[in-house]
Design an enzyme around this catalytic site. Structure first.
Site, mmCIF file in Angstrom:
data_model
loop_
_atom_site.group_PDB
_atom_site.id
_atom_site.type_symbol
_atom_site.label_atom_id
_atom_site.label_comp_id
_atom_site.label_asym_id
_atom_site.label_seq_id
_atom_site.Cartn_x
_atom_site.Cartn_y
_atom_site.Cartn_z
ATOM 1 N N LYS A 1 18.534 70.613 -3.167
ATOM 2 C CA LYS A 1 19.700 70.741 -4.057
ATOM 3 C C LYS A 1 20.700 71.722 -3.444
ATOM 4 O O LYS A 1 20.313 72.565 -2.614
ATOM 5 C CB LYS A 1 19.294 71.225 -5.453
ATOM 6 C CG LYS A 1 18.557 72.584 -5.517
ATOM 7 C CD LYS A 1 19.443 73.806 -5.491
ATOM 8 C CE LYS A 1 18.650 75.104 -5.407
ATOM 9 N NZ LYS A 1 19.447 76.300 -5.127
ATOM 10 N N ASP B 1 13.721 76.706 -10.380
ATOM 11 C CA ASP B 1 14.483 75.488 -10.063
ATOM 12 C C ASP B 1 13.662 74.205 -10.220
ATOM 13 O O ASP B 1 14.177 73.109 -9.979
ATOM 14 C CB ASP B 1 15.019 75.552 -8.624
ATOM 15 C CG ASP B 1 16.107 76.603 -8.482
ATOM 16 O OD1 ASP B 1 16.757 76.936 -9.495
ATOM 17 O OD2 ASP B 1 16.314 77.091 -7.357
HETATM 18 P P1 ATP Z 1 13.835 80.612 -3.388
HETATM 19 O O1 ATP Z 1 15.110 80.630 -4.113
HETATM 20 O O2 ATP Z 1 12.614 80.541 -4.234
HETATM 21 O O3 ATP Z 1 13.749 81.647 -2.273
HETATM 22 P P2 ATP Z 1 14.538 78.634 -1.462
HETATM 23 O O4 ATP Z 1 15.068 77.294 -1.714
HETATM 24 O O5 ATP Z 1 15.525 79.617 -0.869
HETATM 25 O O6 ATP Z 1 13.912 79.171 -2.781
HETATM 26 P P3 ATP Z 1 12.003 77.684 -0.479
HETATM 27 O O7 ATP Z 1 12.152 76.822 0.714
HETATM 28 O O8 ATP Z 1 11.711 77.042 -1.773
HETATM 29 O O9 ATP Z 1 13.290 78.612 -0.547
HETATM 30 O O10 ATP Z 1 10.868 78.772 -0.108
HETATM 31 C C1 ATP Z 1 10.745 79.968 -0.752
HETATM 32 C C2 ATP Z 1 9.339 80.560 -0.540
HETATM 33 O O11 ATP Z 1 8.371 79.710 -1.162
HETATM 34 C C3 ATP Z 1 8.911 80.719 0.912
HETATM 35 O O12 ATP Z 1 8.407 82.033 1.039
HETATM 36 C C4 ATP Z 1 7.781 79.717 1.101
HETATM 37 O O13 ATP Z 1 6.765 80.186 1.949
HETATM 38 C C5 ATP Z 1 7.237 79.526 -0.316
HETATM 39 N N1 ATP Z 1 6.725 78.156 -0.555
HETATM 40 C C6 ATP Z 1 5.652 77.844 -1.265
HETATM 41 N N2 ATP Z 1 5.473 76.508 -1.294
HETATM 42 C C7 ATP Z 1 6.462 75.948 -0.597
HETATM 43 C C8 ATP Z 1 6.796 74.608 -0.265
HETATM 44 N N3 ATP Z 1 6.070 73.558 -0.677
HETATM 45 N N4 ATP Z 1 7.911 74.409 0.470
HETATM 46 C C9 ATP Z 1 8.664 75.475 0.868
HETATM 47 N N5 ATP Z 1 8.379 76.742 0.596
HETATM 48 C C10 ATP Z 1 7.280 77.011 -0.125
#
Ligand code: ATP
Length: 283
Positions: free
Chosen positions: A10, A136
């Site tokens: 997203k 989210d």
């Molecule tokens: P956030 O806002 O939660 O930081 P984001 O979109 O910036 O979200 P994500 O890619 O969702 O970042 O990853 C955030 C954290 O979640 C990372 O530290 C990652 O190791 C952990 N995580 C746990 N499961 C997953 C997954 N299936 N895919 C990606 N990251 C994951």
């Protein structure tokens, strides 16, 4: 039977931080839309009561810390399922990028398990369950375009944005939302004009949408990581019509109507930043 689910990333067309709550979370107002950059989730039944995860990633754990695992655990507990599941995750969404990759995976697991075990649970119920896993996840259960309120769990569907291309540029850093939210000084942050973005979506007015997209967290992430601001400036300079950081960053996106212009900007940004994508809005 193998179940396949796409888990689209997203972007935030708006992200406003309204107030700090007694429980430490912030109340937010976010307009989000799905993009055509997705992880792929495969689900297979296991006879034993186990949740196995396979994925190849340097950045994401494949154990109970994975949001996909947490989603499967929550689902099995809530609906009393004693069968196990093997979850295979093929990641394409960059991690800790502000694109909601983990939440997308968790939501895809909830939708997929609903199909795997033929439970016919309505999406509203899956979204409620998802919001216990991450802020989210509720949005990602529905995808498309919506406004999220509360800490992200209250979802109202919106019309999709006018069709356009999106260039994503992610610097080689990960940003944790927790850190960025921890730096919020409510009296200092800027606020996007959420109503103007809502009006632009209803009127399908691309320029109006691009003029009004905004994110209260941008200045905080720019302060912590000045290279994110430089990427935003480069994207504006390259000629994208609307440019904004998504979520807590560090990914910056640019919106463009014409494909040839989008390709030109994509090629230009590749000289500037390692990870650049050219995709369409799905919402
Ligand atoms: P956030 O806002 O939660 O930081 P984001 O979109 O910036 O979200 P994500 O890619 O969702 O970042 O990853 C955030 C954290 O979640 C990372 O530290 C990652 O190791 C952990 N995580 C746990 N499961 C997953 C997954 N299936 N895919 C990606 N990251 C994951």
């Amino acid at each position: 039977m193998t179940i396949l689910e796409k888990a689209p990333a997203k972007i935030n067309l708006s992200l406003d931080v309204l107030r700090k709550r007694d429980d430490g979370y912030h109340d937010v107002e976010m307009i989000m839309t799905s993009i055509d950059l997705a992880d792929r989730i495969e689900l297979d039944r296991l006879n034993e009561d186990r949740i196995d995860i396979s994925l190849e990633s340097r950045y994401v754990p494949s154990d109970e810390r994975n949001l996909a695992y947490k989603a499967a655990r929550a689902f099995k507990n809530k609906y009393g399922i004693t069968e196990g599941v093997h979850i295979s995750i093929e990641k394409s969404i960059p991690v800790s990028a502000g694109l909601g990759g983990g939440s997308a995976d968790a939501a895809a697991v909830l939708r997929g398990l609903n199909r795997l075990w033929s439970l016919n649970i309505p999406f509203d119920e899956l979204a409620d369950l998802g919001s216990t896993i991450g802020a989210d996840v509720a949005f990602c259960v529905y995808g498309n375009t919506a406004i999220a309120r509360g800490y992200g769990e209250k979802i109202e569907k919106l019309p999709s944005p006018p069709p356009c291309w999106i260039i994503l540029a992610k610097p080689d850093i990960g940003v944790s939302s927790r850190t960025v939210f921890g730096h919020i000084e409510l009296e200092k942050i800027s606020h996007p004009d959420t109503n103007a973005v809502l009006a632009a979506l209803k009127e399908k007015d691309f320029s109006k949408m691009c003029r009004n997209i905004g994110n209260s967290l941008e200045d905080i992430t720019f302060g912590l990581h000045p290279e994110v601001l430089r990427i935003k400036e480069a994207m504006v300079h390259a000629g994208a019509t609307g440019v904004l950081m998504s979520g807590s960053g560090p990914t910056v996106y640019g919106l463009v109507e014409q494909q040839n212009k989008a390709t030109r900007i994509y090629n230009g940004m590749r000289g500037f930043c390692d990870e650049v994508y050219l995709v369409r809005l799905l919402g």
